[in-house]
Design an enzyme around this catalytic site. Sequence first.
Site, PDB file in Angstrom:
ATOM      1  N   LEU A 127      73.875   3.224  46.196  1.00  0.00           N
ATOM      2  CA  LEU A 127      72.737   3.795  46.907  1.00  0.00           C
ATOM      3  C   LEU A 127      71.462   3.709  46.070  1.00  0.00           C
ATOM      4  O   LEU A 127      70.375   3.435  46.592  1.00  0.00           O
ATOM      5  CB  LEU A 127      73.029   5.253  47.268  1.00  0.00           C
ATOM      6  CG  LEU A 127      73.936   5.461  48.482  1.00  0.00           C
ATOM      7  CD1 LEU A 127      74.359   6.911  48.600  1.00  0.00           C
ATOM      8  CD2 LEU A 127      73.232   5.006  49.759  1.00  0.00           C
TER       9      LEU A 127
ATOM     10  N   GLU B  24      79.259  -2.178  63.750  1.00  0.00           N
ATOM     11  CA  GLU B  24      78.704  -1.259  62.745  1.00  0.00           C
ATOM     12  C   GLU B  24      78.121  -1.986  61.537  1.00  0.00           C
ATOM     13  O   GLU B  24      77.239  -1.463  60.844  1.00  0.00           O
ATOM     14  CB  GLU B  24      79.780  -0.264  62.275  1.00  0.00           C
ATOM     15  CG  GLU B  24      80.939  -0.844  61.505  1.00  0.00           C
ATOM     16  CD  GLU B  24      82.127  -1.249  62.357  1.00  0.00           C
ATOM     17  OE1 GLU B  24      83.260  -1.258  61.850  1.00  0.00           O
ATOM     18  OE2 GLU B  24      81.909  -1.565  63.552  1.00  0.00           O
TER      19      GLU B  24
ATOM     20  N   GLU C 149     101.475  -7.231  67.041  1.00  0.00           N
ATOM     21  CA  GLU C 149     101.354  -6.647  65.705  1.00  0.00           C
ATOM     22  C   GLU C 149     102.298  -5.465  65.547  1.00  0.00           C
ATOM     23  O   GLU C 149     102.828  -5.219  64.467  1.00  0.00           O
ATOM     24  CB  GLU C 149      99.914  -6.196  65.456  1.00  0.00           C
ATOM     25  CG  GLU C 149      99.696  -5.556  64.092  1.00  0.00           C
ATOM     26  CD  GLU C 149      98.267  -5.132  63.845  1.00  0.00           C
ATOM     27  OE1 GLU C 149      97.979  -4.686  62.711  1.00  0.00           O
ATOM     28  OE2 GLU C 149      97.430  -5.239  64.768  1.00  0.00           O
TER      29      GLU C 149
ATOM     30  N   ARG D 219      93.121 -10.002  63.317  1.00  0.00           N
ATOM     31  CA  ARG D 219      94.162 -11.018  63.284  1.00  0.00           C
ATOM     32  C   ARG D 219      94.672 -11.350  64.687  1.00  0.00           C
ATOM     33  O   ARG D 219      94.999 -12.489  64.981  1.00  0.00           O
ATOM     34  CB  ARG D 219      95.309 -10.505  62.398  1.00  0.00           C
ATOM     35  CG  ARG D 219      96.461 -11.482  62.195  1.00  0.00           C
ATOM     36  CD  ARG D 219      97.416 -10.976  61.104  1.00  0.00           C
ATOM     37  NE  ARG D 219      96.760 -10.986  59.805  1.00  0.00           N
ATOM     38  CZ  ARG D 219      96.469  -9.884  59.103  1.00  0.00           C
ATOM     39  NH1 ARG D 219      96.760  -8.700  59.589  1.00  0.00           N
ATOM     40  NH2 ARG D 219      95.868  -9.970  57.931  1.00  0.00           N
TER      41      ARG D 219
ATOM     42  N   CYS E  42      87.352  -3.265  67.637  1.00  0.00           N
ATOM     43  CA  CYS E  42      88.429  -4.101  67.097  1.00  0.00           C
ATOM     44  C   CYS E  42      89.793  -3.606  67.589  1.00  0.00           C
ATOM     45  O   CYS E  42      90.128  -3.791  68.744  1.00  0.00           O
ATOM     46  CB  CYS E  42      88.339  -4.144  65.565  1.00  0.00           C
ATOM     47  SG  CYS E  42      89.314  -5.482  64.829  1.00  0.00           S
TER      48      CYS E  42
ATOM     49  N   HIS F  40      83.011  -6.028  64.923  1.00  0.00           N
ATOM     50  CA  HIS F  40      82.609  -4.797  64.232  1.00  0.00           C
ATOM     51  C   HIS F  40      81.085  -4.666  64.267  1.00  0.00           C
ATOM     52  O   HIS F  40      80.389  -5.080  63.335  1.00  0.00           O
ATOM     53  CB  HIS F  40      83.095  -4.813  62.781  1.00  0.00           C
ATOM     54  CG  HIS F  40      84.566  -4.617  62.628  1.00  0.00           C
ATOM     55  ND1 HIS F  40      85.130  -3.385  62.418  1.00  0.00           N
ATOM     56  CD2 HIS F  40      85.585  -5.509  62.668  1.00  0.00           C
ATOM     57  CE1 HIS F  40      86.452  -3.511  62.326  1.00  0.00           C
ATOM     58  NE2 HIS F  40      86.749  -4.794  62.480  1.00  0.00           N
TER      59      HIS F  40
ATOM     60  N   SER G 189      81.496   7.099  41.231  1.00  0.00           N
ATOM     61  CA  SER G 189      80.982   7.679  42.483  1.00  0.00           C
ATOM     62  C   SER G 189      79.692   8.474  42.299  1.00  0.00           C
ATOM     63  O   SER G 189      79.424   9.415  43.045  1.00  0.00           O
ATOM     64  CB  SER G 189      82.051   8.574  43.142  1.00  0.00           C
ATOM     65  OG  SER G 189      83.210   7.835  43.437  1.00  0.00           O
ATOM     66  N   LEU G 190      78.889   8.090  41.313  1.00  0.00           N
ATOM     67  CA  LEU G 190      77.590   8.737  41.125  1.00  0.00           C
ATOM     68  C   LEU G 190      76.556   8.233  42.127  1.00  0.00           C
ATOM     69  O   LEU G 190      75.553   8.895  42.362  1.00  0.00           O
ATOM     70  CB  LEU G 190      77.065   8.495  39.702  1.00  0.00           C
ATOM     71  CG  LEU G 190      77.633   9.368  38.595  1.00  0.00           C
ATOM     72  CD1 LEU G 190      76.981   9.011  37.264  1.00  0.00           C
ATOM     73  CD2 LEU G 190      77.429  10.843  38.892  1.00  0.00           C
TER      74      LEU G 190
ATOM     75  N   LYS H 274      74.343  16.401  27.298  1.00  0.00           N
ATOM     76  CA  LYS H 274      75.286  15.738  26.396  1.00  0.00           C
ATOM     77  C   LYS H 274      76.051  14.586  27.058  1.00  0.00           C
ATOM     78  O   LYS H 274      76.221  13.519  26.437  1.00  0.00           O
ATOM     79  CB  LYS H 274      76.269  16.758  25.822  1.00  0.00           C
ATOM     80  CG  LYS H 274      77.093  16.237  24.637  1.00  0.00           C
ATOM     81  CD  LYS H 274      76.213  15.914  23.442  1.00  0.00           C
ATOM     82  CE  LYS H 274      75.661  17.182  22.802  1.00  0.00           C
ATOM     83  NZ  LYS H 274      74.880  16.893  21.570  1.00  0.00           N
TER      84      LYS H 274
ATOM     85  N   LYS I  65      75.703   4.455  42.348  1.00  0.00           N
ATOM     86  CA  LYS I  65      74.998   3.252  41.885  1.00  0.00           C
ATOM     87  C   LYS I  65      74.583   2.364  43.047  1.00  0.00           C
ATOM     88  O   LYS I  65      73.496   1.780  43.042  1.00  0.00           O
ATOM     89  CB  LYS I  65      75.889   2.445  40.922  1.00  0.00           C
ATOM     90  CG  LYS I  65      76.181   3.101  39.601  1.00  0.00           C
ATOM     91  CD  LYS I  65      76.814   2.130  38.613  1.00  0.00           C
ATOM     92  CE  LYS I  65      78.111   1.512  39.110  1.00  0.00           C
ATOM     93  NZ  LYS I  65      79.182   2.504  39.365  1.00  0.00           N
TER      94      LYS I  65
ATOM     95  N   GLU J 250      74.415  -4.848  40.483  1.00  0.00           N
ATOM     96  CA  GLU J 250      75.139  -3.608  40.206  1.00  0.00           C
ATOM     97  C   GLU J 250      76.471  -3.920  39.539  1.00  0.00           C
ATOM     98  O   GLU J 250      77.259  -4.718  40.051  1.00  0.00           O
ATOM     99  CB  GLU J 250      75.374  -2.831  41.504  1.00  0.00           C
ATOM    100  CG  GLU J 250      76.162  -1.541  41.294  1.00  0.00           C
ATOM    101  CD  GLU J 250      76.646  -0.919  42.598  1.00  0.00           C
ATOM    102  OE1 GLU J 250      77.520  -0.026  42.524  1.00  0.00           O
ATOM    103  OE2 GLU J 250      76.174  -1.327  43.679  1.00  0.00           O
TER     104      GLU J 250
END
Length: 551
Positions: free
Chosen positions: A27, A526, A411, A479, A387, A524, A22-23, A196, A25, A147
Amino acid sequence: MKKSNNTKRTKFIFVTGGVLSSLGKGLASAAIGALLESRGLTVTFQKLDPYINVDPGTMNPFQHGEVYVTDDGAETDLDMGHYERFTNAVMAQKNNYTSGRIYYSVISKERRGEYLGGTVQVIPHITDEIKQAVLQLDGSVDVAIIEIGGTVGDIEGLPFIEAIRQLRSDLGREYTLFVHLTLVPYIKTAGEVKTKPTQHSVRELRADGIQPDILVCRTEIPLEDSLKAKIGLFCNVPKDAVITAVDVDTIYELPLHLHKERLDSKILELLNIWTGQPNINSWEKLVHNIKNPQNEVTIAITGKYVDLTESYKSLHEALIHGGLANGTKVNLQYISAEDLESKNVASLLDGCDGILVPGGFGRRGVEGKIKAINFARKNNIPFFGICLGMQLAVIDFAREMLDLPKANSMEFDENTPDPVIYLIKEWFDYRTNQVQVRDEDSDLGGTLRLGAYPCVLNKESNAYKAYRQEEISERHRHRFEFNNDYRQQLEENGLIISGTSPDNNLVEIVEIIDHPWFVGCQFHPEFKSKPMQPHPLFREFISAALRHKTE
């Protein structure tokens, strides 16, 4: 290794990460792509994930974050969203591979006898499969940014590290570049920055046969030249290839910061690429607008994954983009759908300028989401259902306006007497031009409608006002579908069917008459929103929220 027959040769940048996960990569890779595009180069991306799942489609969002869907229906890692938002690259199946997918391909070949009875091993068979996945991008663009997921030293990531080590030998230094993202922590009590962890991370990478060309150092404070020199000395990297990736106020500031650190210039130097100066005016304008909003609204997001907002990463960004289109800061208030089931809805939602119910699977928190929709409908608060949010809006409307108190989705209740949302058995797939058949016994992935599908808009609707065009294409991942048996009843009581499939069989967008802005969509949106190209529905949703606040 066989290389592409294309005359155009692609250069590859391999991005690895060390110390911890989660550093950023994804982005960092996206920002590198944005900078290279700003210099006139074409780019693409690929994410190589070490986990054994074939794809993240059935993984719990709490473990993996959102599942990002591409036009061609691939269920991929959320970093694909960063890649598409920051650049013009379009992601697809070929842009995301997992260990599971690689091993599945190799095992399938072995079962077909393609290895002529030979012993199948990690080297060369798994590593060759990884290399083939990477090299299919050769010739497609100027630069491909690859990546590697996970952290250097993870046992499951070793085949990927070995594969890119071999690619350096296969393609040569002028066509390959290793960028290593690492952590340089600031110890506040000591007032010191510690190098280090970076030294150990690079040592681990070198033990696997890879000497990084560039180090991108994630840190809280800028690194002084003396520290860069120290890191370079111990990691065998030139000082000007040690890049500070300091924490920024907004992720869209990252390309500007990395450009200031001359990362793009160093990449071009090492890959022997000549370009003109970058045009970063649009990024500068974007960051200025983010930091200087004219207005402010609060949007309530009612979901069941609110404890891990990475589950709604694209949604989060799309709302920010919608705010940018309106010169407005969007404050996001995540509210647990389960809390809405047991607590006073008005007390949780009062003061919100808009309410959004996102997608999801499973019955947990469903009744809480329906309460939120009901509150928005009755109190004329702008509402956006995506959705599952659209499906629940139909259920709420049917229960009250059609006097069907047991209306539900199959569902959540297979025996509901009024399945206004149901599992459609047959439908025409516009992506494959074939009729698809599915039932309750199909594999979970097999019953999903995935990827981009066309939608025809009703010209007398908010959806058409937003898009300003009659036919659109949007990405799906669901679905269950709107049940046309109830369509006439719902329309007669005030529900507008504002978007359907071209054959008018699948309902894609619903709205409500006599409401300031109440829109639910089956897809979706987004996934197609970008900071410099906000999605029309998010733009109009925030605009409606702004009107609601000022009225």
